[in-house]
Write a protein that holds these residues in place. Sequence first.
Motif, PDB file in Angstrom:
ATOM      1  N   GLN A  35      47.466  33.694  48.010  1.00  0.00           N
ATOM      2  CA  GLN A  35      47.413  35.059  47.493  1.00  0.00           C
ATOM      3  C   GLN A  35      48.788  35.678  47.677  1.00  0.00           C
ATOM      4  O   GLN A  35      49.209  35.941  48.796  1.00  0.00           O
ATOM      5  CB  GLN A  35      46.344  35.841  48.285  1.00  0.00           C
ATOM      6  N   SER A  37      50.047  38.598  47.254  1.00  0.00           N
ATOM      7  CA  SER A  37      50.171  40.025  47.541  1.00  0.00           C
ATOM      8  C   SER A  37      50.210  40.276  49.048  1.00  0.00           C
ATOM      9  O   SER A  37      49.820  39.427  49.850  1.00  0.00           O
ATOM     10  CB  SER A  37      49.004  40.801  46.929  1.00  0.00           C
ATOM     11  N   SER A  41      46.399  44.741  50.799  1.00  0.00           N
ATOM     12  CA  SER A  41      46.394  45.249  49.426  1.00  0.00           C
ATOM     13  C   SER A  41      45.011  45.035  48.824  1.00  0.00           C
ATOM     14  O   SER A  41      44.215  44.231  49.318  1.00  0.00           O
ATOM     15  CB  SER A  41      47.448  44.533  48.592  1.00  0.00           C
ATOM     16  N   ALA A  43      44.167  43.391  46.196  1.00  0.00           N
ATOM     17  CA  ALA A  43      44.014  41.985  45.820  1.00  0.00           C
ATOM     18  C   ALA A  43      43.719  41.124  47.035  1.00  0.00           C
ATOM     19  O   ALA A  43      42.908  40.187  46.980  1.00  0.00           O
ATOM     20  CB  ALA A  43      45.272  41.491  45.115  1.00  0.00           C
ATOM     21  N   ASP A  44      44.363  41.420  48.151  1.00  0.00           N
ATOM     22  CA  ASP A  44      44.127  40.664  49.379  1.00  0.00           C
ATOM     23  C   ASP A  44      42.691  40.849  49.855  1.00  0.00           C
ATOM     24  O   ASP A  44      42.034  39.887  50.273  1.00  0.00           O
ATOM     25  CB  ASP A  44      45.108  41.126  50.457  1.00  0.00           C
ATOM     26  N   TYR A  46      40.040  41.620  47.993  1.00  0.00           N
ATOM     27  CA  TYR A  46      39.166  40.881  47.080  1.00  0.00           C
ATOM     28  C   TYR A  46      39.223  39.374  47.358  1.00  0.00           C
ATOM     29  O   TYR A  46      38.203  38.682  47.346  1.00  0.00           O
ATOM     30  CB  TYR A  46      39.583  41.139  45.631  1.00  0.00           C
ATOM     31  N   ALA A  47      40.424  38.862  47.573  1.00  0.00           N
ATOM     32  CA  ALA A  47      40.574  37.426  47.814  1.00  0.00           C
ATOM     33  C   ALA A  47      39.790  36.997  49.047  1.00  0.00           C
ATOM     34  O   ALA A  47      39.140  35.941  49.056  1.00  0.00           O
ATOM     35  CB  ALA A  47      42.051  37.069  47.966  1.00  0.00           C
ATOM     36  N   THR A  92      45.944  35.220  41.680  1.00  0.00           N
ATOM     37  CA  THR A  92      47.159  35.960  41.350  1.00  0.00           C
ATOM     38  C   THR A  92      46.991  36.761  40.076  1.00  0.00           C
ATOM     39  O   THR A  92      45.959  36.703  39.402  1.00  0.00           O
ATOM     40  CB  THR A  92      48.360  35.002  41.231  1.00  0.00           C
ATOM     41  N   SER A  93      48.031  37.517  39.729  1.00  0.00           N
ATOM     42  CA  SER A  93      47.981  38.462  38.618  1.00  0.00           C
ATOM     43  C   SER A  93      48.933  38.064  37.501  1.00  0.00           C
ATOM     44  O   SER A  93      49.665  37.077  37.598  1.00  0.00           O
ATOM     45  CB  SER A  93      48.371  39.857  39.114  1.00  0.00           C
ATOM     46  N   PHE A 252      43.927  40.083  37.316  1.00  0.00           N
ATOM     47  CA  PHE A 252      43.944  39.003  38.293  1.00  0.00           C
ATOM     48  C   PHE A 252      43.000  37.897  37.857  1.00  0.00           C
ATOM     49  O   PHE A 252      41.958  38.153  37.246  1.00  0.00           O
ATOM     50  CB  PHE A 252      43.522  39.504  39.679  1.00  0.00           C
ATOM     51  N   HIS A 290      38.392  49.333  38.717  1.00  0.00           N
ATOM     52  CA  HIS A 290      38.669  47.977  38.243  1.00  0.00           C
ATOM     53  C   HIS A 290      37.517  47.491  37.373  1.00  0.00           C
ATOM     54  O   HIS A 290      36.354  47.807  37.647  1.00  0.00           O
ATOM     55  CB  HIS A 290      38.864  47.021  39.421  1.00  0.00           C
TER      56      HIS A 290
END
Length: 323
Positions: A35, A37, A41, A43-44, A46-47, A92-93, A252, A290
């Motif tokens: 990940q 990011s 964050s 994204a982190d 969610y991951a 990733t995005s 993402f 989102h």
Amino acid sequence: MIPRRGILAGLALAAPALARAQEAWPGSRPVRLIQPSQAGSPADVYARLMAEHFSRAFGGTFVVENRVGGTGTIGTAEVARAAPDGWTLLFTSNTSHVVAPLVLRGLPYDPVKDFVAIAGLYHYPMLLIVNPRIPARSTAEFVAWAKARPQGVNMASVGIGSVGHMMAERFHLRAGFRREHIPYRGGPSAVLAVSQGESDYIFDNIGNSGALMREGRLRGLAATGRTRPRPMPEVPTLAEEGFPGMNEDVWFGLWGHAGLPRGFVERINAEANRWLRSPDTRRRMEEAGHDSLEGTPEAMQEYWLEDRRAWVAIVKETGVTVE
């Protein structure tokens, strides 16, 4: 040079071993979910939640590794170098998978040739966000304020070649004011810098900036996209503010090495979609503004390539390239 017959024979011998490995996957060996990011964050978060779901669903261990730097390209390159065995995946995005490869020269991976789309995850608009000490309550007022500063303004981003960087470049070119670009190592650092006055503005997302906006430490002036952001309907779109056509967003996805077999990709895709449909994930995404990208690997592959075609034109418009 190895004869082509030798290469084909080697691949034929490796195929059964790869198939056996994936039958045992994940087994006792941890699956690395790279990940790029910053820790903490959106994204982190969610991951890590998706990794927990995968651990339960597949009966193995999934470990999130934050490989920050190079606008997400360092972590992405690591997955490109990994074996196509499913033990190294990428969350990733379009920053590292679309925009950065078009802006940064000499990257050690090709996003089209080196990866296969496993699943779409989510997407969201960007916000034009300013320090609240700036006397501007609208995009027009901000542009007027920026133009009145002959030394220019400071523009923050999460890194050179990021989606936010390129949206800000496109905006300032169209608005016609001078700016100094200040890249940071991630979204939390960048929005904090704007809230503290180190930088004047940024294009970023509600997930990174929402709490600071609610506290009055940041001010959102406008959003990319065709509709206003759901959590903040008071924020107009850039089109409403006189800047049409700035509809790009951040998305993402989950990726694997291009050599992963089709059945293996489908297996992970099914669990990614189950995670997206879970009540907790739906609630979190609704609160953050989102939208889910639930669907097949083919749908994500086409979404990615269509976005890439759009960004080719944007990069050409801005003229931003880095050797």
